[in-house]
Write an enzyme that holds these catalytic residues in place. Sequence first.
Site, mmCIF file in Angstrom:
data_model
loop_
_atom_site.group_PDB
_atom_site.id
_atom_site.type_symbol
_atom_site.label_atom_id
_atom_site.label_comp_id
_atom_site.label_asym_id
_atom_site.label_seq_id
_atom_site.Cartn_x
_atom_site.Cartn_y
_atom_site.Cartn_z
ATOM 1 N N CYS A 113 0.798 -1.185 -0.119
ATOM 2 C CA CYS A 113 -0.152 0.060 -0.015
ATOM 3 C C CYS A 113 0.812 1.284 0.079
ATOM 4 O O CYS A 113 0.307 2.379 -0.216
ATOM 5 C CB CYS A 113 -1.023 0.025 1.338
ATOM 6 S SG CYS A 113 -2.040 -1.212 1.436
ATOM 7 N N HIS A 246 -3.342 7.309 2.631
ATOM 8 C CA HIS A 246 -3.442 5.830 2.259
ATOM 9 C C HIS A 246 -4.999 5.581 2.834
ATOM 10 O O HIS A 246 -5.281 5.887 4.002
ATOM 11 C CB HIS A 246 -2.604 4.792 2.457
ATOM 12 C CG HIS A 246 -3.296 3.581 2.259
ATOM 13 N ND1 HIS A 246 -3.591 2.949 1.130
ATOM 14 C CD2 HIS A 246 -3.237 2.401 3.058
ATOM 15 C CE1 HIS A 246 -4.056 1.841 0.844
ATOM 16 N NE2 HIS A 246 -3.591 1.380 2.099
ATOM 17 N N ASN A 276 -10.132 0.176 -0.249
ATOM 18 C CA ASN A 276 -8.728 -0.018 -0.283
ATOM 19 C C ASN A 276 -8.206 -0.306 -1.471
ATOM 20 O O ASN A 276 -8.357 -1.658 -1.650
ATOM 21 C CB ASN A 276 -8.218 -0.735 1.067
ATOM 22 C CG ASN A 276 -6.690 -0.938 1.242
ATOM 23 O OD1 ASN A 276 -5.874 -0.378 0.310
ATOM 24 N ND2 ASN A 276 -6.151 -1.310 2.161
HETATM 25 N N1 ACO Z 1 -18.808 -8.471 8.630
HETATM 26 C C1 ACO Z 1 -19.534 -8.820 9.841
HETATM 27 N N2 ACO Z 1 -18.947 -9.245 10.854
HETATM 28 C C2 ACO Z 1 -17.462 -9.301 10.426
HETATM 29 C C3 ACO Z 1 -16.948 -8.742 9.489
HETATM 30 C C4 ACO Z 1 -17.710 -8.522 8.282
HETATM 31 N N3 ACO Z 1 -17.287 -8.396 7.328
HETATM 32 N N4 ACO Z 1 -15.514 -9.264 9.772
HETATM 33 C C5 ACO Z 1 -15.301 -9.623 10.992
HETATM 34 N N5 ACO Z 1 -16.434 -9.465 11.625
HETATM 35 C C6 ACO Z 1 -16.871 -9.959 12.952
HETATM 36 C C7 ACO Z 1 -15.845 -10.879 13.553
HETATM 37 O O1 ACO Z 1 -15.912 -12.078 13.179
HETATM 38 C C8 ACO Z 1 -16.017 -10.753 15.029
HETATM 39 O O2 ACO Z 1 -16.975 -11.217 15.552
HETATM 40 P P1 ACO Z 1 -16.899 -12.094 17.042
HETATM 41 O O3 ACO Z 1 -16.713 -10.706 17.689
HETATM 42 O O4 ACO Z 1 -18.443 -12.700 17.163
HETATM 43 O O5 ACO Z 1 -15.850 -12.951 16.977
HETATM 44 C C9 ACO Z 1 -16.245 -9.005 14.977
HETATM 45 O O6 ACO Z 1 -16.801 -8.866 13.661
HETATM 46 C C10 ACO Z 1 -15.083 -7.949 15.379
HETATM 47 O O7 ACO Z 1 -13.940 -8.570 14.766
HETATM 48 P P2 ACO Z 1 -12.668 -7.598 14.652
HETATM 49 O O8 ACO Z 1 -11.575 -8.317 13.722
HETATM 50 O O9 ACO Z 1 -12.257 -7.658 16.078
HETATM 51 O O10 ACO Z 1 -13.442 -6.517 14.379
HETATM 52 P P3 ACO Z 1 -12.435 -5.141 14.322
HETATM 53 O O11 ACO Z 1 -13.301 -4.147 15.234
HETATM 54 O O12 ACO Z 1 -10.939 -5.256 14.830
HETATM 55 O O13 ACO Z 1 -12.568 -4.567 12.908
HETATM 56 C C11 ACO Z 1 -11.224 -4.266 10.826
HETATM 57 C C12 ACO Z 1 -11.967 -5.093 11.787
HETATM 58 C C13 ACO Z 1 -12.250 -3.427 10.096
HETATM 59 C C14 ACO Z 1 -10.676 -5.058 9.765
HETATM 60 C C15 ACO Z 1 -10.350 -3.672 11.802
HETATM 61 O O14 ACO Z 1 -9.611 -4.280 12.430
HETATM 62 C C16 ACO Z 1 -9.685 -2.643 10.729
HETATM 63 O O15 ACO Z 1 -9.997 -1.596 10.420
HETATM 64 N N6 ACO Z 1 -8.030 -2.885 10.835
HETATM 65 C C17 ACO Z 1 -7.145 -2.188 9.836
HETATM 66 C C18 ACO Z 1 -6.787 -2.809 8.872
HETATM 67 C C19 ACO Z 1 -7.328 -2.266 7.527
HETATM 68 O O16 ACO Z 1 -7.989 -1.445 7.229
HETATM 69 N N7 ACO Z 1 -6.472 -2.817 6.593
HETATM 70 C C20 ACO Z 1 -6.443 -2.630 5.462
HETATM 71 C C21 ACO Z 1 -5.223 -3.463 4.721
HETATM 72 S S1 ACO Z 1 -3.998 -2.649 5.453
HETATM 73 C C22 ACO Z 1 -3.422 -1.302 4.897
HETATM 74 O O17 ACO Z 1 -4.008 -0.998 3.674
HETATM 75 C C23 ACO Z 1 -2.395 -0.566 5.798
#
Ligand code: ACO
Length: 320
Positions: A113, A246, A276
Amino acid sequence: MLYSRIAGTGSYLPATVVTNSDLEKRVDTSDEWIRTRTGIRERHFAAEGELSSDLAMQACRRALQAAGRDVSEVDLIVVATTTPDMIFPGVACILQAKLGVTRGAAFDVQAVCSGFVYALSIADMFVRSGQSRCALVVGTEVYSGILDWNDRSTCVLFGDGAGAVVLLPSQEPGILATRLHTDGRYTDILAVPARVCGGNIAGKPFVTMEGQAVFKFAVKVLTEVAAEVLERAGLPLEQVDWFIPHQANVRIIEATARKLGLPMERVVVTVDRHANTSAASVPLALDEAVRDGRIRAGQHVLLEAVGGGFTWGACLIKWG
Ligand code: ACO
């Protein structure tokens, strides 16, 4: 003293728009979950057989037109991509042929990225040293091909697209300062852990990610590198007119802006419509803000990115 400046921008998004509601039919997710956790509403997906070089070609043509330059003038092509058309040759070589450019160097940069910020920093050095007089710098991705539709925590986050800029020599500084960083100890938290071996794919050829670890790391380094690049240029934060980070997640963007003390009115956000797009996200957002008239001559623009590797970096630009 010779500097480089961006003389034109261009971008391209594939025709197919996939909304969160469309994804609800494919995976166990909801529009509400995706919007509240990421800010994403929709993304574009490439058509079958539409490759990174195809997207890049459209973006480059638009950037050349905006710069008033002909393909015959291009003497350098630097392509940032994580989703190349094939193992080799690089996308830059394929793009060179598709554009009809027949001279100069063309090569890919693999910094996930952060790729576009890396590519722009590299091209800046080529132009400043007199090795290039008309460079195309491109970020292009077809992430739809490396998404695991059995992993709802990653497949909803990404989209396809391309953005490009034309970089020319200038007596006045356009690119004021750049900073690049890598910390290879974080390879495991964001990767496509696969390789080709003996005609087979060894490993898992899909995006894998530890979301929360990535989130924290991204906010930390995006904040740090902003301070570094501003210090290098001797520019106070108050003079940054536009912040183009980004576009991974609106919560990462908001948290970074908050830590920096930058109001969201000065932040360009496209993640809601593009998701993204990895190396393409920054040039896509830049092109949008240039074409809709937000970015004007004389303004300061701060580009930043962070991605797998981990890699991160920033470019501070005086628009001219
Ligand atoms: N739809 C519905 N529920 C979902 C989904 C989805 N697409 N994905 C995960 N869940 C559920 C999980 O199963 C979990 O359920 P549980 O509590 O019953 O186990 C719950 O949602 C919470 O999951 P987490 O992974 O803890 O969710 P979090 O609040 O961390 O959000 C996310 C996940 C959005 C990916 C977050 O961690 C984030 O934004 N991270 C940054 C990563 C990013 O943006 N990466 C992009 C690539 S990296 C880059 O470009 C630098």
